[in-house]
Design a protein around this motif. Structure first.
Motif, PDB file in Angstrom:
ATOM      1  N   PRO A 452     -19.155  64.056  35.698  1.00  0.00           N
ATOM      2  CA  PRO A 452     -20.074  64.781  36.588  1.00  0.00           C
ATOM      3  C   PRO A 452     -19.386  65.399  37.806  1.00  0.00           C
ATOM      4  CG  PRO A 452     -21.005  62.664  35.939  1.00  0.00           C
ATOM      5  CD  PRO A 452     -19.578  62.661  35.492  1.00  0.00           C
ATOM      6  N   ILE A 453     -18.358  64.739  38.318  1.00  0.00           N
ATOM      7  CA  ILE A 453     -17.619  65.295  39.462  1.00  0.00           C
ATOM      8  C   ILE A 453     -16.880  66.554  39.034  1.00  0.00           C
ATOM      9  CG2 ILE A 453     -15.894  64.824  41.249  1.00  0.00           C
ATOM     10  CD1 ILE A 453     -16.415  61.834  40.797  1.00  0.00           C
ATOM     11  N   VAL A 454     -16.224  66.490  37.875  1.00  0.00           N
ATOM     12  CA  VAL A 454     -15.518  67.670  37.356  1.00  0.00           C
ATOM     13  C   VAL A 454     -16.480  68.849  37.240  1.00  0.00           C
ATOM     14  CG1 VAL A 454     -14.345  68.645  35.340  1.00  0.00           C
ATOM     15  CG2 VAL A 454     -13.765  66.330  36.117  1.00  0.00           C
ATOM     16  N   LYS A 455     -17.645  68.600  36.680  1.00  0.00           N
ATOM     17  CA  LYS A 455     -18.631  69.671  36.490  1.00  0.00           C
ATOM     18  C   LYS A 455     -19.068  70.266  37.822  1.00  0.00           C
ATOM     19  CE  LYS A 455     -22.976  70.615  34.033  1.00  0.00           C
ATOM     20  NZ  LYS A 455     -23.725  71.199  35.159  1.00  0.00           N
ATOM     21  N   LEU A 456     -19.338  69.433  38.810  1.00  0.00           N
ATOM     22  CA  LEU A 456     -19.772  69.916  40.116  1.00  0.00           C
ATOM     23  C   LEU A 456     -18.657  70.674  40.830  1.00  0.00           C
ATOM     24  CD1 LEU A 456     -21.776  66.746  41.160  1.00  0.00           C
ATOM     25  CD2 LEU A 456     -22.743  69.012  40.728  1.00  0.00           C
ATOM     26  N   TRP A 457     -17.422  70.231  40.664  1.00  0.00           N
ATOM     27  CA  TRP A 457     -16.298  70.968  41.256  1.00  0.00           C
ATOM     28  C   TRP A 457     -16.131  72.325  40.573  1.00  0.00           C
ATOM     29  CZ3 TRP A 457     -11.619  67.208  42.446  1.00  0.00           C
ATOM     30  CH2 TRP A 457     -12.016  66.321  43.459  1.00  0.00           C
ATOM     31  N   GLU A 458     -16.286  72.351  39.252  1.00  0.00           N
ATOM     32  CA  GLU A 458     -16.164  73.630  38.543  1.00  0.00           C
ATOM     33  C   GLU A 458     -17.276  74.604  38.939  1.00  0.00           C
ATOM     34  OE1 GLU A 458     -16.102  72.395  34.475  1.00  0.00           O
ATOM     35  OE2 GLU A 458     -13.910  72.103  34.443  1.00  0.00           O
ATOM     36  N   GLU A 459     -18.404  74.066  39.400  1.00  0.00           N
ATOM     37  CA  GLU A 459     -19.497  74.909  39.902  1.00  0.00           C
ATOM     38  C   GLU A 459     -19.314  75.270  41.376  1.00  0.00           C
ATOM     39  OE1 GLU A 459     -22.973  72.575  39.214  1.00  0.00           O
ATOM     40  OE2 GLU A 459     -22.943  72.853  37.031  1.00  0.00           O
ATOM     41  N   ASN A 460     -18.158  74.871  41.953  1.00  0.00           N
ATOM     42  CA  ASN A 460     -17.830  75.146  43.358  1.00  0.00           C
ATOM     43  C   ASN A 460     -18.843  74.532  44.322  1.00  0.00           C
ATOM     44  OD1 ASN A 460     -15.410  76.634  42.932  1.00  0.00           O
ATOM     45  ND2 ASN A 460     -16.648  78.400  42.322  1.00  0.00           N
ATOM     46  N   ARG A 461     -19.354  73.359  43.977  1.00  0.00           N
ATOM     47  CA  ARG A 461     -20.252  72.645  44.876  1.00  0.00           C
ATOM     48  C   ARG A 461     -19.497  72.024  46.050  1.00  0.00           C
ATOM     49  NH1 ARG A 461     -25.766  73.441  43.521  1.00  0.00           N
ATOM     50  NH2 ARG A 461     -25.780  73.952  41.287  1.00  0.00           N
ATOM     51  N   VAL A 462     -18.191  71.972  45.931  1.00  0.00           N
ATOM     52  CA  VAL A 462     -17.331  71.397  46.980  1.00  0.00           C
ATOM     53  C   VAL A 462     -16.257  72.420  47.313  1.00  0.00           C
ATOM     54  CG1 VAL A 462     -15.673  69.563  47.502  1.00  0.00           C
ATOM     55  CG2 VAL A 462     -17.761  69.026  46.240  1.00  0.00           C
ATOM     56  N   PRO A 463     -16.010  72.700  48.603  1.00  0.00           N
ATOM     57  CA  PRO A 463     -14.967  73.673  48.970  1.00  0.00           C
ATOM     58  C   PRO A 463     -13.582  73.225  48.493  1.00  0.00           C
ATOM     59  CG  PRO A 463     -16.321  73.066  50.873  1.00  0.00           C
ATOM     60  CD  PRO A 463     -16.674  72.115  49.783  1.00  0.00           C
ATOM     61  N   LEU A 464     -12.736  74.191  48.190  1.00  0.00           N
ATOM     62  CA  LEU A 464     -11.339  73.901  47.870  1.00  0.00           C
ATOM     63  C   LEU A 464     -10.521  74.155  49.129  1.00  0.00           C
ATOM     64  CD1 LEU A 464      -9.161  73.199  45.704  1.00  0.00           C
ATOM     65  CD2 LEU A 464      -8.930  75.673  45.336  1.00  0.00           C
ATOM     66  N   TYR A 465     -10.111  73.090  49.791  1.00  0.00           N
ATOM     67  CA  TYR A 465      -9.346  73.217  51.024  1.00  0.00           C
ATOM     68  C   TYR A 465      -7.867  73.445  50.711  1.00  0.00           C
ATOM     69  CZ  TYR A 465     -13.545  71.255  53.197  1.00  0.00           C
ATOM     70  OH  TYR A 465     -14.835  71.037  53.607  1.00  0.00           O
ATOM     71  N   THR A 466      -7.118  73.798  51.728  1.00  0.00           N
ATOM     72  CA  THR A 466      -5.675  73.985  51.599  1.00  0.00           C
ATOM     73  C   THR A 466      -4.964  73.061  52.587  1.00  0.00           C
ATOM     74  OG1 THR A 466      -5.991  76.313  51.020  1.00  0.00           O
ATOM     75  CG2 THR A 466      -3.780  75.659  51.696  1.00  0.00           C
ATOM     76  N   TYR A 467      -3.827  72.521  52.165  1.00  0.00           N
ATOM     77  CA  TYR A 467      -3.010  71.718  53.071  1.00  0.00           C
ATOM     78  C   TYR A 467      -1.554  72.139  52.941  1.00  0.00           C
ATOM     79  CZ  TYR A 467      -1.968  68.922  48.851  1.00  0.00           C
ATOM     80  OH  TYR A 467      -1.586  68.511  47.605  1.00  0.00           O
ATOM     81  N   GLU A 468      -0.826  71.943  53.996  1.00  0.00           N
ATOM     82  CA  GLU A 468       0.588  72.334  54.027  1.00  0.00           C
ATOM     83  C   GLU A 468       1.421  71.339  53.233  1.00  0.00           C
ATOM     84  OE1 GLU A 468       4.190  73.035  57.306  1.00  0.00           O
ATOM     85  OE2 GLU A 468       2.142  72.598  57.962  1.00  0.00           O
ATOM     86  N   ALA A 469       2.288  71.839  52.383  1.00  0.00           N
ATOM     87  CA  ALA A 469       3.217  70.959  51.665  1.00  0.00           C
ATOM     88  C   ALA A 469       4.045  70.173  52.673  1.00  0.00           C
ATOM     89  CB  ALA A 469       4.112  71.774  50.750  1.00  0.00           C
ATOM     90  N   GLY A 470       4.206  68.885  52.429  1.00  0.00           N
ATOM     91  CA  GLY A 470       4.947  68.033  53.356  1.00  0.00           C
ATOM     92  C   GLY A 470       4.068  67.384  54.406  1.00  0.00           C
ATOM     93  N   SER A 471       2.766  67.636  54.364  1.00  0.00           N
ATOM     94  CA  SER A 471       1.841  67.026  55.315  1.00  0.00           C
ATOM     95  C   SER A 471       1.182  65.802  54.685  1.00  0.00           C
ATOM     96  CB  SER A 471       0.766  68.040  55.727  1.00  0.00           C
ATOM     97  OG  SER A 471      -0.120  68.308  54.641  1.00  0.00           O
ATOM     98  N   ALA A 472       0.225  65.207  55.405  1.00  0.00           N
ATOM     99  CA  ALA A 472      -0.499  64.039  54.895  1.00  0.00           C
ATOM    100  C   ALA A 472      -1.735  64.440  54.105  1.00  0.00           C
ATOM    101  CB  ALA A 472      -0.894  63.132  56.047  1.00  0.00           C
ATOM    102  N   GLY A 473      -1.897  65.735  53.856  1.00  0.00           N
ATOM    103  CA  GLY A 473      -3.066  66.201  53.124  1.00  0.00           C
ATOM    104  C   GLY A 473      -3.970  67.044  53.999  1.00  0.00           C
ATOM    105  N   PRO A 474      -5.113  67.448  53.493  1.00  0.00           N
ATOM    106  CA  PRO A 474      -6.009  68.311  54.270  1.00  0.00           C
ATOM    107  C   PRO A 474      -6.599  67.583  55.472  1.00  0.00           C
ATOM    108  CG  PRO A 474      -7.091  67.570  52.260  1.00  0.00           C
ATOM    109  CD  PRO A 474      -5.658  67.145  52.159  1.00  0.00           C
ATOM    110  N   ALA A 475      -6.724  68.303  56.590  1.00  0.00           N
ATOM    111  CA  ALA A 475      -7.276  67.698  57.809  1.00  0.00           C
ATOM    112  C   ALA A 475      -8.709  67.233  57.605  1.00  0.00           C
ATOM    113  CB  ALA A 475      -7.207  68.710  58.953  1.00  0.00           C
TER     114      ALA A 475
END
Length: 491
Positions: A452-475
């Protein structure tokens, strides 16, 4: 007197009976990096007596050429020339394709009175033709001996694919002969979760929602997709890591006490946990999940490209390289205890750990502030071991309290390095011990939570954030931990 007092505490070595180990994909990266070194280590420790290593592949190699490739793979392991030569002398090679004539040629090489373990070190799309050919040529069920098969992840890309693959393999192998490998389960610290919890009475009475505030599971990697872009574009972090590795770690932490430490008893309890996971739906997916993709940045001082700039990746790809979620196990033991899960590529540090946060004392008698009390950390990699954080008085004339750590490292604690995960898992498969492998119903239960999570992500129900390589992940991940009144452990 029948007992030997000097034998107390000694472990009787587990040695498999005479066997042949067939590696499909004998020239591949997995075989050379993991399988051959693990087999050589077991051989050097005296676990094998009568045995053969049989490589199967398309390359036009002779037995001698295959032995040279195997020796290259183990060359970096300290050993004598006699040990090297003794090991490779057991290697044979069968050149063939995925057709009946090639498998009949393999059948002629196998000793009919020996057990056989088939290791599928090949892309997942080859699992079905391999098992079908093993069945058609009489290699999957051999009277008087055991025929077992090992398959690597990913075990399907969805619950329906996993179910179809399970039903297909079950036509030719019994469930007790199918070994779905997850190398995380072979790591010493992961194996020690149950031992530490159930073998020490000071922890099990506290292992519940009355005393635990939350649990945090992290699997962080510094590498990018490397040469796996074609696979990763179809997978992403959620399918690649959460569905198997992280949910297996969660199940080991949260399972009830098994009636015995046998394979079915342990796995019965794990599957109960997976079936008790609170579903994530449209109403909760934004609050309880997060996805992101790495941009360009620096790893160890060297510039690295963004995910969309990696070879083989679509320039407009929406595949996540970072996934995080808040899971709940709806049982009496774990009522309302959050399990924070996160995994990602191109992060600042390679780290896998489980952190168990205990609640703070009900009354603050001492002059320190903390959202929680003690902290127990299982370090899976690197530096396998355990750390327990406790509060203690600082020496001196003032009443000051400080948190200190009590550390245990496998390397120093036992004066010997931990074996590679594949050593333990290969040995268990040869012995027919399925405890550290994933059972069919575990796979199905984990996909029932993830699909169900995969399906909701494929429907763009959750934003796709960006993080810098070498960081601790998205803020944005900080908001997830703040929701439960906590903050993520730093990488």
């Amino acid at each position: 007197m029948n007992e030997n007092p000097f034998a107390e505490g000694l472990v009787i070595p587990r040695r498999p009976v005479s066997f042949s180990l067939v590696v499909f994909g004998a020239s591949g990266d997995l075989a050379s990096r993991k399988l051959y070194p693990a087999l050589f280590s077991l051989y050097s420790q005296g676990f094998f007596e009568e045995w053969h290593l049989i490589g199967f592949g398309r390359r036009p190699w002779s037995d001698e050429a295959f032995r040279q490739e195997v020796q290259k793979a183990i060359q970096g392991i300290p050993a004598s020339t006699q040990e090297y030569e003794g090991f490779v002398s057991h290697a044979r090679y069968v050149q063939g394709d995925l057709d009946e004539s090639s498998f009949l040629k393999l059948k002629n090489v196998l000793r009919p009175e020996w057990d056989v373990l088939y290791y599928c070190a090949v892309p997942p799309q080859q699992y079905e033709p391999i098992t079908e050919l093993l069945g058609r040529t009489g290699l999957s069920r051999r009277p008087g001996t055991h025929a077992r098969i090992v398959v690597e992840k990913p075990f399907g890309r969805s619950g329906s694919e996993a179910d179809r693959l399970n039903r297909h393999i079950a036509q030719y192998f019994d469930e007790t002969e199918i070994f779905r490998i997850d190398h995380y389960l072979g790591k010493e610290t992961v194996q020690n979760i149950a031992t530490f919890r159930l073998g020490n009475t000071i922890f099990e009475p506290l292992w519940n929602h009355h005393y635990i505030h939350h649990v945090e599971i992290t699997v962080a990697e510094t590498v990018g997709v490397e040469r796996r872009a074609a696979y990763y574009e179809q997978s992403g972090a959620l399918r690649d890591m959460v569905q198997n590795h992280l949910l297996q770690l969660l199940a080991l932490v949260a399972m009830e006490v098994p009636t015995s430490f046998t394979s079915d008893s342990v796995r019965d309890e794990k599957v109960k946990v997976l079936r008790s996971l609170r579903p994530i739906d449209r109403r909760t997916v934004q609050e309880r999940t997060l996805r992101a993709q790495y941009g360009s940045g620096y790893i160890d001082g060297e510039p690295v490209p963004a995910y969309r700039e990696e070879p083989g990746v679509a320039p407009d790809s929406t595949t996540e390289t970072f996934a995080a979620l808040t899971a709940y196990v709806d049982t009496w033991r774990w009522a309302s205890v959050p399990f924070l899960l996160r995994t990602g590529k191109r992060l600042s540090r390679r780290l896998s750990e489980i952190a168990v946060y205990f609640k703070a004392p009900p009354v603050a008698l001492f002059p320190f502030r903390s959202e929680w009390g003690n902290l127990l950390v299982f370090r899976i990699q690197p530096d396998e071991g355990l750390t327990l954080y406790v509060h203690t008085k600082v020496p001196g004339l003032q009443d000051r309290v400080r948190r200190v750590s009590m550390d245990f490292l496998y390397g120093s604690g036992f004066s010997q390095p931990s074996p590679d995960a594949y050593e333990r898992l290969i040995l268990d498969a040869l012995l027919g011990d399925t405890t550290l492998f994933t059972r069919r119903d575990e796979v199905e239960a984990s996909w029932a939570f993830i699909d169900p999570i995969v399906k909701l992500w494929e429907e763009n129900r959750v934003p796709l954030y960006t993080y810098e390589a070498g960081s601790a992940g998205p803020a944005e991940i900080t908001q997830m931990s703040q929701t439960i009144g906590s903050r993520w452990r730093p990488l």
